[in-house]
Design a protein around this motif. Structure first.
Motif, PDB file in Angstrom:
ATOM      1  N   MET A  12      -8.720  20.559 -12.079  1.00 41.17           N
ATOM      2  CA  MET A  12      -9.740  20.332 -11.062  1.00 41.17           C
ATOM      3  C   MET A  12     -10.442  18.997 -11.297  1.00 41.17           C
ATOM      4  O   MET A  12     -10.343  18.398 -12.362  1.00 41.17           O
ATOM      5  CB  MET A  12     -10.758  21.468 -11.059  1.00 41.17           C
ATOM      6  N   ASN A  13     -11.156  18.530 -10.280  1.00 37.68           N
ATOM      7  CA  ASN A  13     -11.940  17.301 -10.350  1.00 37.68           C
ATOM      8  C   ASN A  13     -11.076  16.089 -10.686  1.00 37.68           C
ATOM      9  O   ASN A  13     -11.496  15.193 -11.425  1.00 37.68           O
ATOM     10  CB  ASN A  13     -13.077  17.460 -11.353  1.00 37.68           C
ATOM     11  N   VAL A  60       5.026   5.937   2.141  1.00 44.62           N
ATOM     12  CA  VAL A  60       4.329   7.224   2.039  1.00 44.62           C
ATOM     13  C   VAL A  60       5.154   8.121   1.131  1.00 44.62           C
ATOM     14  O   VAL A  60       6.351   8.314   1.363  1.00 44.62           O
ATOM     15  CB  VAL A  60       4.147   7.893   3.415  1.00 44.62           C
ATOM     16  N   ARG A  61       4.503   8.672   0.106  1.00 47.11           N
ATOM     17  CA  ARG A  61       5.202   9.553  -0.827  1.00 47.11           C
ATOM     18  C   ARG A  61       4.592  10.953  -0.739  1.00 47.11           C
ATOM     19  O   ARG A  61       3.423  11.152  -1.076  1.00 47.11           O
ATOM     20  CB  ARG A  61       5.095   9.013  -2.250  1.00 47.11           C
ATOM     21  N   VAL A  62       5.401  11.904  -0.296  1.00 48.55           N
ATOM     22  CA  VAL A  62       4.973  13.294  -0.171  1.00 48.55           C
ATOM     23  C   VAL A  62       5.614  14.095  -1.307  1.00 48.55           C
ATOM     24  O   VAL A  62       6.814  13.974  -1.561  1.00 48.55           O
ATOM     25  CB  VAL A  62       5.394  13.891   1.184  1.00 48.55           C
ATOM     26  N   VAL A  63       4.804  14.896  -1.988  1.00 42.59           N
ATOM     27  CA  VAL A  63       5.328  15.775  -3.030  1.00 42.59           C
ATOM     28  C   VAL A  63       4.889  17.201  -2.717  1.00 42.59           C
ATOM     29  O   VAL A  63       3.703  17.509  -2.689  1.00 42.59           O
ATOM     30  CB  VAL A  63       4.832  15.369  -4.429  1.00 42.59           C
ATOM     31  N   VAL A 122       0.839  -1.197   0.000  1.00 45.10           N
ATOM     32  CA  VAL A 122       0.000   0.000   0.000  1.00 45.10           C
ATOM     33  C   VAL A 122       0.877   1.251   0.000  1.00 45.10           C
ATOM     34  O   VAL A 122       1.684   1.449   0.916  1.00 45.10           O
ATOM     35  CB  VAL A 122      -0.945   0.016   1.212  1.00 45.10           C
ATOM     36  N   THR A 123       0.700   2.085  -1.007  1.00 41.60           N
ATOM     37  CA  THR A 123       1.420   3.360  -1.101  1.00 41.60           C
ATOM     38  C   THR A 123       0.435   4.509  -0.899  1.00 41.60           C
ATOM     39  O   THR A 123      -0.575   4.594  -1.597  1.00 41.60           O
ATOM     40  CB  THR A 123       2.099   3.510  -2.473  1.00 41.60           C
ATOM     41  N   VAL A 124       0.744   5.380   0.042  1.00 38.24           N
ATOM     42  CA  VAL A 124      -0.067   6.565   0.296  1.00 38.24           C
ATOM     43  C   VAL A 124       0.617   7.762  -0.354  1.00 38.24           C
ATOM     44  O   VAL A 124       1.795   8.012  -0.104  1.00 38.24           O
ATOM     45  CB  VAL A 124      -0.251   6.813   1.807  1.00 38.24           C
ATOM     46  N   GLN A 125      -0.121   8.485  -1.190  1.00 35.08           N
ATOM     47  CA  GLN A 125       0.445   9.640  -1.874  1.00 35.08           C
ATOM     48  C   GLN A 125      -0.216  10.905  -1.352  1.00 35.08           C
ATOM     49  O   GLN A 125      -1.445  11.025  -1.321  1.00 35.08           O
ATOM     50  CB  GLN A 125       0.234   9.517  -3.382  1.00 35.08           C
ATOM     51  N   ILE A 126       0.604  11.886  -0.932  1.00 35.29           N
ATOM     52  CA  ILE A 126       0.105  13.126  -0.343  1.00 35.29           C
ATOM     53  C   ILE A 126       0.698  14.315  -1.090  1.00 35.29           C
ATOM     54  O   ILE A 126       1.872  14.647  -0.924  1.00 35.29           O
ATOM     55  CB  ILE A 126       0.458  13.215   1.155  1.00 35.29           C
ATOM     56  N   PRO A 127      -0.089  14.985  -1.942  1.00 33.96           N
ATOM     57  CA  PRO A 127       0.392  16.209  -2.587  1.00 33.96           C
ATOM     58  C   PRO A 127       0.235  17.395  -1.629  1.00 33.96           C
ATOM     59  O   PRO A 127      -0.776  17.509  -0.932  1.00 33.96           O
ATOM     60  CB  PRO A 127      -0.530  16.347  -3.801  1.00 33.96           C
ATOM     61  N   VAL A 128       1.217  18.273  -1.607  1.00 27.80           N
ATOM     62  CA  VAL A 128       1.212  19.399  -0.667  1.00 27.80           C
ATOM     63  C   VAL A 128       1.416  20.700  -1.426  1.00 27.80           C
ATOM     64  O   VAL A 128       2.310  20.800  -2.266  1.00 27.80           O
ATOM     65  CB  VAL A 128       2.339  19.245   0.389  1.00 27.80           C
ATOM     66  N   TYR A 129       0.573  21.669  -1.114  1.00 26.20           N
ATOM     67  CA  TYR A 129       0.766  22.998  -1.693  1.00 26.20           C
ATOM     68  C   TYR A 129       0.243  24.040  -0.714  1.00 26.20           C
ATOM     69  O   TYR A 129      -0.959  24.122  -0.448  1.00 26.20           O
ATOM     70  CB  TYR A 129       0.053  23.122  -3.037  1.00 26.20           C
ATOM     71  N   ASN A 130       1.145  24.827  -0.142  1.00 25.02           N
ATOM     72  CA  ASN A 130       0.794  25.897   0.804  1.00 25.02           C
ATOM     73  C   ASN A 130      -0.153  25.399   1.902  1.00 25.02           C
ATOM     74  O   ASN A 130      -1.135  26.071   2.237  1.00 25.02           O
ATOM     75  CB  ASN A 130       0.170  27.081   0.057  1.00 25.02           C
ATOM     76  N   GLU A 131       0.162  24.238   2.427  1.00 25.33           N
ATOM     77  CA  GLU A 131      -0.650  23.669   3.496  1.00 25.33           C
ATOM     78  C   GLU A 131      -0.192  24.197   4.854  1.00 25.33           C
ATOM     79  O   GLU A 131       1.002  24.447   5.061  1.00 25.33           O
ATOM     80  CB  GLU A 131      -0.548  22.137   3.482  1.00 25.33           C
ATOM     81  N   ASP A 132      -1.138  24.386   5.770  1.00 20.27           N
ATOM     82  CA  ASP A 132      -0.812  24.734   7.142  1.00 20.27           C
ATOM     83  C   ASP A 132       0.115  23.666   7.723  1.00 20.27           C
ATOM     84  O   ASP A 132      -0.224  22.475   7.702  1.00 20.27           O
ATOM     85  CB  ASP A 132      -2.111  24.813   7.957  1.00 20.27           C
ATOM     86  N   PRO A 133       1.314  24.035   8.215  1.00 18.87           N
ATOM     87  CA  PRO A 133       2.257  23.020   8.716  1.00 18.87           C
ATOM     88  C   PRO A 133       1.673  22.135   9.806  1.00 18.87           C
ATOM     89  O   PRO A 133       1.963  20.933   9.846  1.00 18.87           O
ATOM     90  CB  PRO A 133       3.429  23.870   9.244  1.00 18.87           C
ATOM     91  N   LYS A 146      -1.953  19.646  -8.743  1.00 21.60           N
ATOM     92  CA  LYS A 146      -2.111  18.442  -7.926  1.00 21.60           C
ATOM     93  C   LYS A 146      -1.866  17.156  -8.713  1.00 21.60           C
ATOM     94  O   LYS A 146      -1.211  16.228  -8.232  1.00 21.60           O
ATOM     95  CB  LYS A 146      -3.510  18.433  -7.314  1.00 21.60           C
ATOM     96  N   ARG A 147      -2.414  17.083  -9.929  1.00 22.31           N
ATOM     97  CA  ARG A 147      -2.277  15.852 -10.700  1.00 22.31           C
ATOM     98  C   ARG A 147      -0.828  15.524 -11.012  1.00 22.31           C
ATOM     99  O   ARG A 147      -0.405  14.366 -10.931  1.00 22.31           O
ATOM    100  CB  ARG A 147      -3.075  15.955 -12.005  1.00 22.31           C
ATOM    101  N   HIS A 148      -0.063  16.548 -11.362  1.00 19.37           N
ATOM    102  CA  HIS A 148       1.346  16.317 -11.661  1.00 19.37           C
ATOM    103  C   HIS A 148       2.104  15.884 -10.413  1.00 19.37           C
ATOM    104  O   HIS A 148       3.008  15.042 -10.483  1.00 19.37           O
ATOM    105  CB  HIS A 148       1.968  17.578 -12.268  1.00 19.37           C
ATOM    106  N   ALA A 149       1.741  16.440  -9.267  1.00 22.12           N
ATOM    107  CA  ALA A 149       2.368  16.019  -8.017  1.00 22.12           C
ATOM    108  C   ALA A 149       2.066  14.552  -7.737  1.00 22.12           C
ATOM    109  O   ALA A 149       2.940  13.785  -7.314  1.00 22.12           O
ATOM    110  CB  ALA A 149       1.868  16.899  -6.859  1.00 22.12           C
TER     111      ALA A 149
END
Length: 453
Positions: free
Chosen positions: A275-276, A118-121, A87-98, A157-160
């Protein structure tokens, strides 16, 4: 972290609806929907026409059917196969509250069914996450969980997501938003439906994390209900969910690999479509097999607390769904229930517009307008309360019974918000659906976790 520097206590929840409660609620909801439809149609000219009220009743098919959904359980002899899934969890991040990102990552590492990696981008955020990254990588190493953390130029997001998953050898990919916190058993519950080899994707149940952050955040659970535990639950009973939530969804890795090129390069009216993203992945999964919602796989997500953020989020969702309806009607097979549920949604929207127009434009409209308005208000009140009963299917560690009862009592306020704010926004979104963007609502931190004890 709380004010005194301790790790924040993560919320938990469990699905509490038993078969008897579901059966009683389904019967009650059916009765309320039938009463509401006939009540409204009786107030229209000539009783609403001979075909109008049966059509309206059909378009509310999802209300009682949503109660037929139950958590999907794997058989004991399937458990070993589920345990072996990578199981791989992917989390895209952009200007998120730390602080929100920190809670998100902690919740992934604390799962009762450990994930493989876990893969964070970080998609070119303006914020530094050095401390969050260090804590995350240290805790993951202590638990034996693989991690990657990449920073890329801002491309959306999609590219991340595809940057992280390209070349990953996982069996199941989990997409998780960076402002969302998993229940401790979310991964275990979300994997259970994959015991059925025909299941290609699983949607998690979305709960609001920041309910105390003002009126909008408090109303959000009610505003989300028709989608999270309404249409999604009903289509899951048919094994044909059309729209997963970006906050939490599970996909067989083969589905994501096959659609990777189309997913990253989708265009609408010549413009890149970002989007979507969740609905496009769900569409590919639906074309490959079954798609379901698992109400016991829960995720807590941050809802907008300010009006401007709420409006932009809703418009973005509505625009994306308007575009996706074109895709559903074009690509879904006519023999599948998913195609006809999409048609029913469009007919419902047309009916919502057609009834007021008919009243105003028709002969002797003044004699019927007042009666129809009163009847519609009464029916909407009853049906919103019937839908709000779904609130009692979930028990949360951070919510008392009294708080749920207060929220249930606010159902009319949510109905009024939909009528006066969201309906006009929907019309605007449909007319401007060609305006597609990247992240859409997040130029900076829009909502975060306060440092409360």
């Amino acid at each position: 972290m709380t004010r005194d520097g301790r790790p924040r206590r993560l919320p938990s929840a469990d699905y509490a609806a038993g078969p008897k409660l579901q059966a009683c609620a389904a019967l009650l909801t059916t009765a309320v929907a039938a009463w509401g439809v006939t009540h409204v149609m009786a107030a229209l000219p000539n009783g609403g026409g001979e075909a109008a009220w049966p059509l309206a009743a059909i378009l509310l098919w999802w209300l009682p059917l949503s109660w037929c959904e139950r958590p999907i359980r794997a058989r004991r002899d399937d458990q070993a196969r589920l345990d072996a899934l990578r199981v791989t969890v992917q989390i895209p991040v952009y200007n998120e509250d730390p602080e929100a990102l920190r809670a998100c990552l902690r919740s992934v590492l604390a799962q009762s069914r450990p994930v493989t990696r876990v893969r964070v981008v970080d998609d070119g955020s303006d914020l530094p996450y050095d401390d969050v990254r260090t804590e995350f990588e240290q805790e993951a190493a202590a638990r034996g969980i693989e991690t990657t953390w990449d920073r890329t130029p801002n491309r959306g997001k999609r590219h991340a997501q595809m940057h992280a998953l390209a070349g990953d050898d996982g069996d199941v990919f989990v997409t998780l938003d960076s402002d969302s916190v998993l229940d401790r058993h979310a991964v275990r519950e979300g994997l259970a439906p994959f015991a059925d080899l025909r299941v290609q994707s699983v949607a998690g149940q979305v709960l609001v994390l920041n309910r105390a952050d003002g009126v909008l955040a408090r109303l959000s659970p009610l505003l989300y209900l028709p989608f999270t535990l309404g249409l999604r639950s009903a289509t899951s009973a048919l094994r044909q969910v059309r729209l997963n939530s970006g906050a939490l969804a599970f996909y067989r890795a083969g589905v994501v690999r096959r659609c990777a090129g189309a997913y990253g390069s989708e265009r609408f009216r010549g413009r890149p479509m970002q989007m979507n993203d969740d609905s496009l992945l769900t569409l590919h999964a639906l074309l490959a097999g079954r798609t379901v919602h698992q109400p016991s796989a829960m995720v807590f997500t941050l809802a907008p607390a300010r009006l401007s953020h709420h409006v932009r989020q809703q418009v973005r969702w509505m625009r994306g769904t308007a575009v996706r309806h074109l895709w559903w009607l074009r690509y879904l097979p006519l023999t599948g229930a998913a195609f006809w549920t999409a048609v029913a949604e469009l007919l419902h929207l047309l009916l919502v517009v057609a009834v007021p127009v008919a009243l105003v434009a028709g002969p002797d409209h003044r004699a019927h307008l007042g009666a129809a308005a009163v009847a519609t208000g009464q029916a909407a009140l009853a049906m919103n309360y019937a839908m709000a009963l779904r609130l009692f299917t979930v028990r949360r560690s951070d919510e008392s019974t009294r708080a749920r009862l207060v929220l249930f009592a606010l159902a009319p306020l949510a109905a009024l918000w939909r009528l006066l704010v969201l309906r006009p926004l929907l019309a605007y979104a449909v007319l401007t659906c060609h305006r597609v963007g990247r992240w859409g609502t997040r130029a900076g931190v829009e909502v975060g976790l306060a440092a409360r004890n």
